[in-house]
Every structure is written in C-alpha cells, then in structure tokens.
Design a protein around this motif. Structure first.
Motif, PDB file in Angstrom:
ATOM      1  N   GLN A 199       0.134  -2.340  -1.649  1.00  0.00           N
ATOM      2  CA  GLN A 199       0.330  -0.908  -1.882  1.00  0.00           C
ATOM      3  C   GLN A 199       1.273  -0.348  -0.831  1.00  0.00           C
ATOM      4  N   GLY A 215       2.251   4.725  -2.081  1.00  0.00           N
ATOM      5  CA  GLY A 215       1.001   4.594  -2.821  1.00  0.00           C
ATOM      6  C   GLY A 215       1.104   3.731  -4.068  1.00  0.00           C
ATOM      7  N   TRP A 256       2.030   0.222  -6.204  1.00  0.00           N
ATOM      8  CA  TRP A 256       1.793  -1.200  -5.944  1.00  0.00           C
ATOM      9  C   TRP A 256       3.070  -1.990  -6.191  1.00  0.00           C
ATOM     10  N   LYS A 307       3.506   1.158 -10.445  1.00  0.00           N
ATOM     11  CA  LYS A 307       4.459   0.379  -9.660  1.00  0.00           C
ATOM     12  C   LYS A 307       5.813   1.085  -9.641  1.00  0.00           C
TER      13      LYS A 307
END
Length: 141
Positions: free
Chosen positions: A24, A33, A35, A121
């Motif tokens: 993260q 924040g 991923w 993501k």
C-alpha cells in the motif's frame, strides 16, 4: 528537465500458497493509500533487475537474487505536456530471503488474483495486474 520517461521496476512476489504480495502506497505520495506491486525508480547505472533488488530490500527488508527476477511485462503512461511519462517494468519473483514488511509504505498484504482485481490500484498497476493474471489464466486453459 529531461523529457524522457521515468523508468520504474516492480516485483510481483508469488507466495507458495498462490497468493501475491501487494504494497500500500504511503498516504503522502501520489496515489497514496492505493495498492501496488512493490518497487521503485531505476537509478543510473543500475540495470532494472538490480534496481528491483535494491528497492525490495529498502521497501520490504527482503533479499532477492537478480537471477530470480523474471521479466513478464510493462505498462507505460501516455505523454502529456509538462510531465515525464512513467514506464513500469514488471518482474515475477518466487524466491527471496526474509519476511516482507512494510518499511516505507502503509502495509503489505497477500492476496489471491481475484482479490487483487478488487483492490484500488494506480492505473499502471491495474494494467500490470490485468496483464500478469490474464497471462496466467491463459496458460491454465
């Protein structure tokens, strides 16, 4: 300012249980924040696999032999005025020493391919995950 791309390397660490490690991003950075596959910028005069080994040690505290870094694909941003595009080179890694910890990001986690598809993501990591896991699904068929 150079107008060439920013070269970045990322590692898809494959666990023996079929899960994959995701990292993260720090909250204060771009895409904070979200991923991603762990990694970072390629530094001169490093080869990409050497950069990945260094970055994984700095970010996760693990030791990786460059011979265990297998290139599997890349993702690139489109050029836009005033910004250098990013090109990420993705490697799979099945062998390392140590236990990955979040030394520079918020946390790390192990996820199935389906769980990774659901994680928030950055756009380039979306592309990399789709490519990586799409290729793996094709090999199973």
């Amino acid at each position: 300012m150079s107008d060439g791309p920013i070269w970045v390397v990322a590692g898809a660490l494959a666990g023996s249980d079929g899960k994959w490690l995701m990292h993260q991003r720090p909250l204060e950075k771009a895409h904070g924040g979200l991923w991603e596959f762990p990694g970072g910028k390629v530094e001169v005069p490093e080869l990409p696999a050497e950069s990945l080994v260094r970055e994984l040690h700095e970010e996760l505290g693990i030791v990786v032999d460059p011979a265990h870094c297998t290139p599997v694909g890349f993702a690139e941003e489109k050029r836009s005025p005033g910004a250098r595009p990013i090109v990420i080179l993705l490697y799979t890694i099945a062998n390392w020493m140590g236990s990955p910890e979040a030394l520079e990001g918020e946390e790390v986690g192990w996820f199935s391919m389906q769980e990774i598809a659901e994680l928030r993501k950055p756009p380039l990591d979306e592309h990399l995950a789709s490519r990586l896991f799409g290729q793996m699904s094709e090999k199973k068929d």
